[in-house]
Design a protein around this motif. Structure first.
Motif, PDB file in Angstrom:
ATOM      1  N   GLY A   1       4.659   5.091  56.123  1.00 24.51           N
ATOM      2  CA  GLY A   1       4.661   3.765  56.721  1.00 24.51           C
ATOM      3  C   GLY A   1       6.006   3.338  57.287  1.00 24.51           C
ATOM      4  O   GLY A   1       6.086   2.318  57.974  1.00 24.51           O
ATOM      5  N   SER A   2       7.053   4.096  57.038  1.00 23.63           N
ATOM      6  CA  SER A   2       8.366   3.729  57.586  1.00 23.63           C
ATOM      7  C   SER A   2       8.408   4.044  59.082  1.00 23.63           C
ATOM      8  O   SER A   2       7.799   5.008  59.546  1.00 23.63           O
ATOM      9  CB  SER A   2       9.492   4.461  56.852  1.00 23.63           C
ATOM     10  OG  SER A   2       9.359   5.866  56.991  1.00 23.63           O
ATOM     11  N   ALA A   3       9.118   3.213  59.811  1.00 20.68           N
ATOM     12  CA  ALA A   3       9.180   3.349  61.269  1.00 20.68           C
ATOM     13  C   ALA A   3       9.999   4.575  61.676  1.00 20.68           C
ATOM     14  O   ALA A   3      11.008   4.890  61.058  1.00 20.68           O
ATOM     15  CB  ALA A   3       9.782   2.094  61.888  1.00 20.68           C
ATOM     16  N   VAL A   4       9.553   5.245  62.729  1.00 20.02           N
ATOM     17  CA  VAL A   4      10.309   6.360  63.309  1.00 20.02           C
ATOM     18  C   VAL A   4      11.491   5.764  64.071  1.00 20.02           C
ATOM     19  O   VAL A   4      11.288   4.905  64.940  1.00 20.02           O
ATOM     20  CB  VAL A   4       9.426   7.197  64.260  1.00 20.02           C
ATOM     21  CG1 VAL A   4      10.255   8.248  64.987  1.00 20.02           C
ATOM     22  CG2 VAL A   4       8.275   7.838  63.501  1.00 20.02           C
TER      23      VAL A   4
ATOM     24  N   LEU B   1       4.269  -9.954  53.918  1.00 19.76           N
ATOM     25  CA  LEU B   1       4.856 -11.054  54.677  1.00 19.76           C
ATOM     26  C   LEU B   1       4.315 -11.121  56.102  1.00 19.76           C
ATOM     27  O   LEU B   1       5.056 -11.365  57.044  1.00 19.76           O
ATOM     28  CB  LEU B   1       6.389 -10.936  54.696  1.00 19.76           C
ATOM     29  CG  LEU B   1       7.053 -10.934  53.326  1.00 19.76           C
ATOM     30  CD1 LEU B   1       8.548 -10.693  53.466  1.00 19.76           C
ATOM     31  CD2 LEU B   1       6.785 -12.236  52.594  1.00 19.76           C
ATOM     32  N   GLY B   2       3.036 -10.840  56.270  1.00 16.84           N
ATOM     33  CA  GLY B   2       2.405 -10.978  57.577  1.00 16.84           C
ATOM     34  C   GLY B   2       2.579  -9.805  58.513  1.00 16.84           C
ATOM     35  O   GLY B   2       2.084  -9.817  59.612  1.00 16.84           O
ATOM     36  N   GLU B   3       3.294  -8.772  58.115  1.00 19.20           N
ATOM     37  CA  GLU B   3       3.493  -7.620  58.990  1.00 19.20           C
ATOM     38  C   GLU B   3       2.662  -6.451  58.483  1.00 19.20           C
ATOM     39  O   GLU B   3       2.889  -5.961  57.383  1.00 19.20           O
ATOM     40  CB  GLU B   3       4.967  -7.215  59.015  1.00 19.20           C
ATOM     41  CG  GLU B   3       5.239  -6.030  59.905  1.00 19.20           C
ATOM     42  CD  GLU B   3       6.704  -5.602  59.876  1.00 19.20           C
ATOM     43  OE1 GLU B   3       6.959  -4.449  60.248  1.00 19.20           O
ATOM     44  OE2 GLU B   3       7.549  -6.397  59.476  1.00 19.20           O
ATOM     45  N   ALA B   4       1.693  -6.014  59.253  1.00 15.75           N
ATOM     46  CA  ALA B   4       0.837  -4.901  58.850  1.00 15.75           C
ATOM     47  C   ALA B   4       1.585  -3.594  59.028  1.00 15.75           C
ATOM     48  O   ALA B   4       2.097  -3.298  60.092  1.00 15.75           O
ATOM     49  CB  ALA B   4      -0.444  -4.890  59.672  1.00 15.75           C
ATOM     50  N   VAL B   5       1.678  -2.816  57.963  1.00 12.43           N
ATOM     51  CA  VAL B   5       2.333  -1.514  58.004  1.00 12.43           C
ATOM     52  C   VAL B   5       1.316  -0.494  57.513  1.00 12.43           C
ATOM     53  O   VAL B   5       1.065  -0.398  56.320  1.00 12.43           O
ATOM     54  CB  VAL B   5       3.597  -1.479  57.112  1.00 12.43           C
ATOM     55  CG1 VAL B   5       4.226  -0.105  57.140  1.00 12.43           C
ATOM     56  CG2 VAL B   5       4.581  -2.540  57.544  1.00 12.43           C
ATOM     57  N   PRO B   6       0.691   0.228  58.430  1.00 11.54           N
ATOM     58  CA  PRO B   6      -0.335   1.187  57.999  1.00 11.54           C
ATOM     59  C   PRO B   6       0.277   2.371  57.253  1.00 11.54           C
ATOM     60  O   PRO B   6       1.288   2.916  57.661  1.00 11.54           O
ATOM     61  CB  PRO B   6      -0.956   1.645  59.319  1.00 11.54           C
ATOM     62  CG  PRO B   6       0.081   1.385  60.347  1.00 11.54           C
ATOM     63  CD  PRO B   6       0.892   0.219  59.859  1.00 11.54           C
TER      64      PRO B   6
END
Length: 185
Positions: free
Chosen positions: A122-125, A93-98
Motif C-alpha cells: 500500500g505504500s506509494a511508489v 483519515l479519509g484517504e483510501a489506500v488499497p
C-alpha cells in the motif's frame, strides 16, 4: 561608390537572414531532441512501473485451490472488514489506500487500476504522481494468445499498462497457465 554600398547592404541583409534561418533550425532541432528525451524517459519509467507490478503478479499462482473451511486468520480479517468497513483495506483519515497483501492468485489483480501506483503493502511508489497502472487478465486460446476471451483453456494473458496523463507509456504482457501452477508445487 554608391553602387558598392548597395551590394554590401544586400549582402548584409542576405547574410543576416541566412544566419537567422540557421539559428531557428538549430533551436528547432534542440527542442525536438529535448521532447524526444522526455518521451523516452516517460516510456522507460512506464515500462519499469509495468514490470514491477507484472513481476508481483507473476510470482503468484493462477488460482488458489479452495481450503476446506479456510483459515482462522482469513475468517478474522473478513469479520473485521465487515465490522470496520474499509479501514481494514487501508482507509485512514479519509484517504483510501488499497492493500494487495491478501492477493494470493493472479485473478485477484484482474481489473486493478491504481493512481498513483503503489507497492503491494500500500505504500506509494516514489515518483509515481500522475501515473496510473491497470491490469487486465483474459483467458485465451493456447493457439491464439492475442485473440479474444476463450473460457476453459487454462491459459491467461496478463496485461499491465502504465499511463501518464492519459497516454500509455509502458506495457508488459505475460502469459500464465494453470498447468504451470501444478509444476510449481
Amino acid at each position: 561608390m554608391m553602387r558598392r554600398r548597395g551590394i554590401v547592404m544586400a549582402e548584409a541583409v542576405l547574410a543576416t537572414a541566412l544566419v537567422g534561418g540557421l539559428a531557428v533550425a538549430a533551436m528547432s532541432l534542440v527542442s525536438s531532441v529535448a521532447v524526444e528525451r522526455q518521451v523516452a524517459s516517460e516510456r522507460s519509467w512506464g515500462h519499469l512501473l509495468s514490470r514491477q507490478l507484472a513481476d508481483e503478479i507473476a510470482a503468484l499462482p493462477v488460482r488458489v485451490e479452495a481450503d476446506a473451511g479456510g483459515s482462522l486468520l482469513d475468517d478474522t480479517v473478513k469479520g473485521a472488514g465487515d465490522l470496520l468497513g474499509d479501514a481494514v483495506s487501508g482507509e485512514l483519515l479519509g484517504e483510501a489506500v488499497p492493500l494487495r497483501t491478501s492477493h494470493d492468485e493472479i485473478m485477484d489483480y484482474d481489473g486493478l487500476s491504481e493512481s498513483p501506483p503503489r507497492f503491494r503493502d500500500g505504500s506509494a511508489v516514489p515518483g509515481g504522481d500522475g501515473w496510473t497502472r491497470a491490469v487486465e487478465i483474459t483467458e485465451v486460446s493456447a493457439t491464439d494468445l492475442e485473440g479474444t476471451e476463450v473460457a476453459g483453456t487454462g491459459v491467461f494473458r496478463v496485461r499491465v499498462t502504465a499511463t501518464l496523463r492519459g497516454r500509455e507509456a509502458g506495457e508488459v504482457v505475460l502469459y500464465r497457465t494453470t498447468a504451470a501452477d501444478g509444476a510449481m508445487r
